[in-house]
Scaffold this active site. Structure first.
Site: not given
Ligand code: NAP
Length: 362
Positions: A13, A15, A109, A146, A173, A176, A199, A202, A241, A326
């Site tokens: 994903g 992150v 959290r 974030c 925000q 990404s 959001e 949080k 952000h 972020n």
């Molecule tokens: P993302 O791009 O949608 O990535 C999600 C990840 O979860 C992918 O590796 C996906 O794998 C995996 N996944 C989805 N469904 C799954 C399942 N059923 N079993 C196992 N793995 C699964 O999301 P992201 O933005 O990286 O965010 C990830 C987490 O970090 C979220 O909880 C988000 O709230 C948090 N976060 C995000 C940010 C940000 O700026 N984006 C910042 C801080 C925290 P596949 O590719 O195989 O589907």
């Protein structure tokens, strides 16, 4: 030097790929498992991931076969960047099998015995781990949302020096922040979306836990007591952000005193020499047009929160702008710094190879 074997959950994903790019060159950690959903399992990582970073996929990661999210014997620590819809149970299963889970997700959290940590601000909250009942030394520690991270980092020095009665934040925000593919191009281009599900809740709760104090029995956090209001917006920026903050202080303070409180912040990480610590957790720029995502998001390798435009607010007393990256400070970088803090505090000492334990005493 033997490194600490780690797994990355959600490695494909937004992150997760930041974690991959940081951890494959990390001096203390060595990824031994890249885990994701059934969609990715069995594929080489380079095929499973939609790599969006400007640096190439680390060679050692590119050919590694993606695994399911079942606990892996070899790893002692799991970085979680899982989709929040599935993270709760997966993270628990790793903690139940004796692993330290360092999580980016919202799932655990706000549980009373789960530390919600920004390493510079509230390292002492890690002691909550002793109140967790996971067997064989398993534990969960979490990184805040974030947008919370930049906000809490700017508020904490003001809370310590002057007390905070109330604060209000309006966020702008980056795209990404919604993961990949996130909000569609047609929805976001030429537009601002004034709603990000979950959001505002949080941002109105997490800073109070982070700025809170350990309760006398050490089993929970007594939340900081101030009013907090948030309005969150998605804007067509790739990373970073921006937040417009207003704050009502308990004690009077002038502009110089507030800036001094930020710049002289005593960080809990001071002296620990953690590899991901930025030289300055907070920076202040007095130019009237800063901070801006394009110019300031990579301050301190994406780990410094940039503050600017401190000025009087006719309603709450003071207002300012802040900017934080972020997916680095607010995501992967913050989680890696948190894992480094856990290592430095000896939380892994019973579980890592002897040579890695030596490394922790640095
Ligand atoms: P993302 O791009 O949608 O990535 C999600 C990840 O979860 C992918 O590796 C996906 O794998 C995996 N996944 C989805 N469904 C799954 C399942 N059923 N079993 C196992 N793995 C699964 O999301 P992201 O933005 O990286 O965010 C990830 C987490 O970090 C979220 O909880 C988000 O709230 C948090 N976060 C995000 C940010 C940000 O700026 N984006 C910042 C801080 C925290 P596949 O590719 O195989 O589907």
């Amino acid at each position: 030097m033997e490194k600490i074997p780690v797994a990355i959950l959600g490695a494909s994903g937004t992150v997760g790929q930041r974690l991959v790019s940081i951890l494959y060159k990390h001096p203390w950690f060595e990824p031994v498992a890249l885990c994701a959903s059934e969609r990715s399992v069995g594929k080489p990582y380079a095929e499973a991931v939609k790599w969006k970073l400007q640096t190439p996929i680390p060679l050692a990661a590119a050919n590694k076969t993606v695994q399911s999210c079942l606990p892996v014997q070899e790893a002692v620590l799991a970085f979680s960047a899982l989709d929040a819809d599935v993270a709760y149970d997966i993270e628990e299963s790793w903690a139940k099998s004796g692993k330290l889970v360092v999580s980016n997700t919202k799932c655990h959290r706000m549980r009373s015995n789960i530390p919600l940590i920004i390493p510079e601000l509230n390292a002492s909250h890690l002691s909550l781990i002793s109140k967790q009942a996971y067997p064989a030394g398993g534990a969960i520690v979490t990184n805040p949302n974030c947008s919370t991270i930049g906000l809490a980092m700017a508020l904490k020095p003001l809370h310590d020096a002057f007390g905070i009665k109330a604060a209000s934040v309006v966020t702008m925000q980056a795209a990404s922040g919604a993961g990949y593919p996130g909000v569609s191009f047609m929805d976001l281009l030429d537009n601002v979306i004034p709603y990000i599900p979950g959001e505002e809740e949080k941002l109105e709760s997490e800073p109070k836990k982070i700025l809170g104090q350990l309760a006398e029995d050490g089993a929970s956090i007594k939340f900081a007591d101030f009013a907090m209001s948030a309005a969150c917006h998605r804007v067509p920026v790739m990373n970073g952000h921006l937040e417009a903050v207003s704050v009502l202080l308990e004690k009077k303070a002038n502009k110089e005193e507030i800036i001094e409180a930020w710049l002289a912040m005593d960080a809990d990480t001071d002296g620990l020499k953690l590899p991901s610590s930025p030289r300055r957790p907070l920076a202040y720029d007095d130019k009237p047009e800063r901070p801006q995502p394009r110019y300031d998001r990579m301050a301190g390798n994406g780990m410094t929160v940039s503050i600017g435009r401190l000025r009087p607010c006719a309603i709450l007393g003071w207002k300012f702008e802040l900017l934080s990256h972020n997916t680095l400070r607010g995501g992967a970088g913050g989680t890696v710094l948190l894992a480094e803090l856990c290592v430095a505090k000896g939380l892994l000492s019973a579980r890592v190879p002897a040579k890695s334990a030596e490394l922790m005493l640095i």
